[in-house]
Scaffold this motif. Sequence first.
Motif, PDB file in Angstrom:
ATOM      1  N   PRO A   1       0.816  -1.207   0.000  1.00 46.99           N
ATOM      2  CA  PRO A   1       0.000   0.000   0.000  1.00 46.99           C
ATOM      3  C   PRO A   1       0.858   1.269   0.000  1.00 46.99           C
ATOM      4  N   GLY A   2       0.517   2.207  -0.861  1.00 46.12           N
ATOM      5  CA  GLY A   2       1.203   3.489  -0.896  1.00 46.12           C
ATOM      6  C   GLY A   2       2.594   3.461  -1.491  1.00 46.12           C
ATOM      7  N   ALA A   3       2.973   2.366  -2.133  1.00 44.63           N
ATOM      8  CA  ALA A   3       4.316   2.275  -2.713  1.00 44.63           C
ATOM      9  C   ALA A   3       4.223   1.759  -4.141  1.00 44.63           C
ATOM     10  N   ASP A   4       5.201   2.133  -4.934  1.00 42.18           N
ATOM     11  CA  ASP A   4       5.284   1.582  -6.284  1.00 42.18           C
ATOM     12  C   ASP A   4       5.691   0.119  -6.189  1.00 42.18           C
TER      13      ASP A   4
END
Length: 67
Positions: A58-61
Amino acid sequence: MGLFAATALANEFWLEPAQFFVLPGATVHVRRFTGPDFRGKAWAGRRNRVIQLLHYAPGADPANLLP
């Protein structure tokens, strides 16, 4: 007949962490297994057969785990 032969040779392939509970940011060794009905053995593997291995969080590439 060729389709049947290819289907009969199929097995599951999965990744399993050495530990299931770890601290955030910790390094986790991931083991590779293959076999029928998830009662497998370690995959000696041919690394050249793995094309892409991505980690999604979540929230990361997506991070490429292949290297």
